[in-house]
Design a protein around this motif. Structure first.
Motif, PDB file in Angstrom:
ATOM      1  N   ILE A 178       1.041  -1.259  -0.044  1.00 51.36           N
ATOM      2  CA  ILE A 178      -0.132   0.116  -0.048  1.00 51.36           C
ATOM      3  C   ILE A 178       0.897   1.259   0.071  1.00 51.36           C
TER       4      ILE A 178
ATOM      5  N   THR B 276      -4.194   6.614   1.429  1.00 48.53           N
ATOM      6  CA  THR B 276      -3.427   5.655   0.456  1.00 48.53           C
ATOM      7  C   THR B 276      -3.023   6.862  -0.873  1.00 48.53           C
TER       8      THR B 276
ATOM      9  N   THR C   9      -4.478  -6.445   3.889  1.00 47.85           N
ATOM     10  CA  THR C   9      -4.508  -5.285   3.048  1.00 47.85           C
ATOM     11  C   THR C   9      -5.651  -4.512   3.061  1.00 47.85           C
TER      12      THR C   9
ATOM     13  N   THR D  18       1.300   5.418   0.652  1.00 48.75           N
ATOM     14  CA  THR D  18       0.762   6.249   1.475  1.00 48.75           C
ATOM     15  C   THR D  18       1.652   7.444   1.683  1.00 48.75           C
TER      16      THR D  18
ATOM     17  N   ARG E 271      -6.393  -0.784   4.088  1.00 47.11           N
ATOM     18  CA  ARG E 271      -6.773   0.299   3.128  1.00 47.11           C
ATOM     19  C   ARG E 271      -7.815   1.149   3.602  1.00 47.11           C
ATOM     20  N   GLU E 272      -8.639   0.583   4.638  1.00 47.05           N
ATOM     21  CA  GLU E 272      -9.651   1.408   5.274  1.00 47.05           C
ATOM     22  C   GLU E 272      -9.315   2.287   6.299  1.00 47.05           C
TER      23      GLU E 272
END
Length: 242
Positions: free
Chosen positions: A181, A241, A232, A183, A236-237
């Motif tokens: 991810i 990102t 993952t 970020t 992501r929540e």
């Protein structure tokens, strides 16, 4: 599949040459689902190479050793591996014949180069492998690499290393999977989410800061693809990102 990498070279330890071979091999092996759990750099010393290989060959599923395998005085990688197994270096007739034909073709194609430098080619050194080992030959490399009981000996020149690795790449296959991810968040803002994801999904989660113009990264790794995917999605929540 757990693998150890041993990179050989005084120039690597001195910082004269960047250790791109370790980075390249790490990426290839990780992409194949293999876990690299050791990366060791040692000098051009037969005894030190032998000691490292002796310690690693029983502790890991495979060991990849990369360094000088040609015929110059500091090319002692194959000798060190042979010493780790208590074996002699031998020169297989078919390997020597193959390299002799290759050298003759090189001389025919580059007579001015051979004459100018009065090149002396040590075919026995190029062709030698530890007794019982399997020779590895490629178009890109003059010297033979080899495989000895799970220890893979590859050249130090990056182009030659990559070509020879491709010839044995199918022997490296694991179940490790990973997701990344990207970020913009600083690492300090990720601590809570990263810690919880590790515990909740039983996966490895690492956070890595921004570098130059690239965003930061959170990498999720595990042996269970479903757990990695769930972790993952959960992360992501909860983190910003890019």
């Amino acid at each position: 599949m757990d693998v150890a990498l041993v990179t050989v070279g005084d120039e690597l330890l001195a910082g004269d040459t960047e250790n791109t071979n370790a980075s390249w091999l790490g990426r290839q092996l990780t992409a194949a689902g293999v876990t690299v759990t050791r990366v060791l750099t040692v000098p051009d010393s037969e005894s030190v190479i032998a000691d490292a290989v002796s310690r690693y060959r029983d502790a890991f599923d495979a060991v990849i050793v990369t360094g000088g395998i040609g015929g110059t005085p500091d090319d002692v990688t194959k000798a060190g591996v042979a010493r780790a197994f208590g074996r002699d270096l031998v020169v297989p007739d078919d390997v020597r014949a193959h390299l002799e034909a290759k050298a003759e073709q090189f001389a025919a194609d580059n007579p001015e180069l051979v004459d100018r430098y009065e090149m002396e080619l040590d075919l026995d050194a190029w062709a030698s492998v530890p007794e019982g080992g399997q020779a590895l030959l490629t178009d890109e490399s003059f010297a033979a690499g080899c495989v000895v009981d799970g220890v893979y000996v590859l050249p130090g020149i990056p182009e030659e290393l990559e070509a020879m690795y491709e010839s044995i790449a199918d022997e490296f296959d694991g179940d490790r999977t990973a997701e990344t991810i990207h970020t913009p968040a600083p690492e300090g803002a990720l601590v809570g989410a990263v810690t919880t994801a590790r515990e909740k999904f039983d996966v490895a989660v690492g956070s890595y800061p921004r570098k130059d113009d690239e965003p930061g990264r959170v990498k999720i790794t595990g042996d269970d693809p479903a757990a990695v995917a769930d972790a993952t999605a959960w992360l992501r929540e909860r983190i910003e990102t890019e």
